[in-house]
Every structure is written in C-alpha cells, then in structure tokens.
Design an enzyme around this catalytic site. Structure first.
Site, PDB file in Angstrom:
ATOM      1  N   LYS A   1      39.801  43.088  32.200  1.00 58.27           N
ATOM      2  CA  LYS A   1      40.210  41.977  31.500  1.00 58.27           C
ATOM      3  C   LYS A   1      40.537  42.490  30.110  1.00 58.27           C
ATOM      4  O   LYS A   1      40.109  43.517  29.796  1.00 58.27           O
ATOM      5  CB  LYS A   1      39.180  40.948  31.144  1.00 58.27           C
ATOM      6  CG  LYS A   1      38.684  40.175  32.420  1.00 58.27           C
ATOM      7  CD  LYS A   1      37.813  39.310  31.912  1.00 58.27           C
ATOM      8  CE  LYS A   1      37.086  38.273  33.091  1.00 58.27           C
ATOM      9  NZ  LYS A   1      38.207  37.278  33.579  1.00 58.27           N
TER      10      LYS A   1
ATOM     11  N   ARG B   1      34.269  34.122  43.558  1.00 57.87           N
ATOM     12  CA  ARG B   1      34.467  33.711  45.070  1.00 57.87           C
ATOM     13  C   ARG B   1      33.791  34.704  46.147  1.00 57.87           C
ATOM     14  O   ARG B   1      33.454  34.236  47.213  1.00 57.87           O
ATOM     15  CB  ARG B   1      35.918  33.548  45.217  1.00 57.87           C
ATOM     16  CG  ARG B   1      36.766  34.660  45.544  1.00 57.87           C
ATOM     17  CD  ARG B   1      38.323  34.288  45.288  1.00 57.87           C
ATOM     18  NE  ARG B   1      38.542  33.855  43.777  1.00 57.87           N
ATOM     19  CZ  ARG B   1      39.752  33.322  43.414  1.00 57.87           C
ATOM     20  NH1 ARG B   1      40.838  33.378  44.242  1.00 57.87           N
ATOM     21  NH2 ARG B   1      40.028  33.023  41.911  1.00 57.87           N
TER      22      ARG B   1
END
Length: 465
Positions: free
Chosen positions: A243, A317
């Site tokens: 990120k 996920r």
C-alpha cells in the site's frame, strides 16, 4: 483501554442537576411555563435547542439549577451523546419536567458512547460528566451490555498493532471466554497447514508473529448453532502489492471485523442467547518478508478450491474463506461475518453505512429492519452473480481479485459466497469500523458499526433465554 466512569448510582444525598431535553420546536412551549429567570437566561444566551447543544441555567445559589439539552429526535440513541463532554464535570439526572421524554435505555447508551475516551496511552483532558442512572438495573441490562460491547470494539480498533497483534487478539478472546464460560482452541503457525487452513497460513506466514485461527465455543449443544466470523488482519501492509503511505496509515483498524465478531460474541454470552455459539477469528499480519506470499501464486483452500493470487492486498477474503468453510462444516442455523474488506464499499456508501450482503432474502430483510429499528444503519447490496466473471482465473478455480475496479465490494462478497453452502443462511457485513472526524457520540477513531443491528436481529431470530 477506556474506563466506564460516566455513570453514578442514584443517591439523594448527592447533588445532581436535572436535564431537560428539548427539540427546537418544543422550546417556546417549555419557556412559556418556565421561571422568568430561566426565560431571561435562555434569551440572553441565544439558546435555540438546536441538536447537540446544551445550556446550563444557574440557580439563585450560584449552582446550576438545570441543564437544557437540544436534541433532534428523542428516539435517537445519540440524542444525549454530546452532553458528557459538553457539560461541566458533575452529576446529572434525567428531569421529570416538561420536555422530550428520553427512554432510560437510550440515555444510558448515548451517554456512554458520548463519554468514551481512549485513555490507554494518555490521560484525557477532563473526566466526562456523570449520569445518575442505575446502569446495573435489570431494565437497563441489555442497553448496558450493548454499550460495553460497542466500547470494546472501539478499544480493540484504537489499539495499535504492537499491542493488538494476533497473540493479543487471542488473549482478548480468552478473557471473554473465561468471563462467560466459553472454551477456546487456537491453531497457530505451521499447525494451520496440518489442520488444513492453508489460506490463513499463506497470508500470515511472513510476520514475526504466527498466524492463527482462534475458535471460541459456548452454549448448549442442543440449541441452534450460530457461527460468527471476524476478519482479524491486525495490520495490512498490502503484502508485496504494498500500500502507499496514506493507504497504510490506519491499517491497525484492519482487524475491525474481528473486533465486531468478538464484541457480538460477548453480547451473545452475557445476555445468554439460547444458541450454540462458534466464534472464529483468523488473526494474521499481512507483512512483507522473504517468505511472503506472491502475486500469481496458486493457493489451496480448505474447501478444495484453488485460488490464484491476483493481488496480495486482497488478503482479507483469503483468511476468511478458510474460516467460513470450517464454520459451514458444522451446518449452523446462521452464519455472520464482519470484515473491513473493501475500499469500494466506502466509495459506494461512505464511512457510516456498512454494506450488507446476504444469500437469504428473509435474513437480509430482518437484518435491515433491525438496523432501522435501533438506528444502527447498514445498506443491503446485491450478490450479483454475473460479476463472478471479474474473479475468473485462467489457471485456477478463481482469483482473489481481478484487473477491473468495477463492483469491488460485490466481487469480494461473491468470492466469500463461493465458500458458503447455499443451505446455510449467511450475512456478510463490509464495515469501515472507523470515524474519520469527531461527532457527538462518535469520536474520531475506532467505531462499532452494525453491532447493535446484528444483536437486535439475533434477539428477534433466536429469542433471549
């Protein structure tokens, strides 16, 4: 952690200032019957009873005679949330005088949320004003339990990762299990591979703190089984798909889903909901190291599906899919998961509205109805099946992400749905778990979103013993 120092047991010997709650439209009628000195003081102060305002009215002895509280809606749980830090320190009580009647349960909840200050690392500038209310009364017990759970979410999310990593998150689960008679089992490190939780291991293996699956069980085995799953990514660098700095700054909150799941489990146990509870928290750090999982890798899952890693920053996920598969093996009557899963949900709905996905229309409707009833908003979103094409892989059963930026929250939910049997009613809440700005009852930092809605839905679905 925060301290609950905002309530005072009712005591006739302790001086307390009455609070009169007023909507703007009710002010004139109230003043028509008020003392001349009160009318004069309100006029001089320019008090209009606008929401989230307050005015102390002095008495003849120099002490406050009463506090006027401007509110928008008496049924809003945050109607009085501005008062604990707007009023001077001291003890206050709900007035029986004319004004908008505030339900004591809502007063307790709003006051406790408004008084919240995270004081683990610095002393607050002031103590909150205290409300004279028997917080332990049977009639207020449910509201007090909800308040404790909401403040727990805030505490867990606000704590930086050095003090709230996978091991500390496990310690929190042990603490609530000990308090309410639950049992905890943890599978950590390479044992995750031996026990067939490969995606949890893959995401967390590069951290110096071992990844783990934390499982709490509680309740009578004869009761309906309830599974609650929470994403416990204690820090998310994004992995090798790292990120940027502004996207990583607040990633201590990426375990907000786990915080909600833990707090909801605490509510279930403390209020003795007649269920067989299973709480699952896959707790990891998505770190960068020599053995970090890489884009393009094919990862096995507990269900047997092979997943191509399109993006290591779509890690939530991955840890959830093994936990959901494991929860579904026991065929629960209901399965809920909470996750700070996608920025796309924030783009679509903003910071205050968690996205709700359900594979069961009745569950979706009952959850949404409960959210409206308790003023804890969320927004139903579709599991639009054609968007499975965004998760297509040419070398595996599916990918964890894809090149398109379209429908990001929906595709993430569709990924999770692949690991939930159609026969199991399932709800997925994609929550921000954070307040970007300071508002009455909503301090900047960690926030419980949809927790009270979930509890209201569970009470309606299973009943309280």
């Amino acid at each position: 952690m925060s301290t609950m120092n905002c309530f005072s047991a009712p005591d006739a010997a302790v001086r307390s200032t009455p609070i009169v709650a007023l909507r703007a439209g009710d002010l004139a009628a109230y003043l028509a019957t008020a003392a001349d000195t009160t009318r004069a003081w309100v006029g001089a102060a320019g008090f209009l009873a606008a929401p989230a305002t307050a005015l102390l009215v002095p008495g003849a002895d120099g002490h406050p005679a009463l506090a006027l509280a401007g509110i928008g809606d008496a049924d809003d749980p945050l109607a009085l949330a501005h008062l604990p830090l707007a009023l001077p320190e001291g003890v206050y009580r709900l007035s029986d005088d004319a004004g908008s009647a505030i339900d004591p349960s809502l007063a307790l909840l709003g006051w406790g949320l408004g008084a919240y200050q995270f004081d683990r690392y610095r002393k607050p500038a002031r103590a909150p004003a205290r409300l004279a209310l028997d917080a332990q009364a049977a009639s207020l017990a449910d509201a007090y339990a909800q308040l404790k759970a909401s403040r727990l979410v805030r505490d867990l999310v606000n704590t930086p990762t050095e003090d709230m990593g996978p091991d500390q998150l496990e310690a929190v689960v042990h603490r609530i299990a000990s308090a309410y008679g639950g049992t905890v089992e943890t599978v950590a490190g390479d044992a995750l591979l031996q026990r067939n939780f490969p995606t949890i291991h893959a995401v967390g293996r590069a951290s110096h703190r071992a990844p783990r699956l934390i499982e709490l069980t509680w309740g009578d085995a004869a009761h309906s089984r309830l599974a609650i799953v929470g994403k416990g990514v204690c820090f998310d660098t994004g992995g090798l798909d790292i990120k940027p700095a502004d996207g990583m700054r607040w990633m201590k909150k990426d375990m907000g889903g786990a915080a909600h799941a833990i707090a909801l489990a605490q509510l279930v146990m403390s209020r003795k909901l007649p269920v067989r509870l299973q709480l699952l928290v896959p707790a990891v750090e998505n770190a960068i190291g020599p053995n970090a999982f890489r884009p393009g890798e094919i990862i096995a899952t507990r269900k047997g599906l092979r997943v191509e890693v399109d993006n290591t920053d779509a890690e939530g996920r991955l840890v959830l899919c093994d936990a959901l598969t494991y929860a579904a093996e026991a065929e629960p009557a209901l399965m809920l998961d909470f996750a700070t899963l996608t920025g796309a949900a924030r783009i679509a709905l903003g910071p205050d509205l968690p996205a709700l996905f359900c594979n069961d229309d009745a569950l979706r409707d009952s959850f949404a109805t409960a959210a409206r009833a308790v003023r804890d908003p969320l927004w139903p979103m579709p599991l639009w099946q054609p968007y499975h094409s965004y998760l297509r892989s040419h070398v595996a059963d599916l990918a964890n992400s894809g090149p398109s930026r379209m429908a990001g929250a929906i595709t993430a939910a569709l990924y999770l749905e692949r690991f939930v049997p159609a026969s199991v009613p399932w709800a997925h809440v994609d929550t921000y778990s954070w307040n970007d700005v300071e508002r009455p009852g909503k301090p900047a930092g960690g926030e419980a979103q949809s927790l009270r809605a979930a509890w209201a839905m569970l009470r309606q679905r299973f009943g309280v013993a």
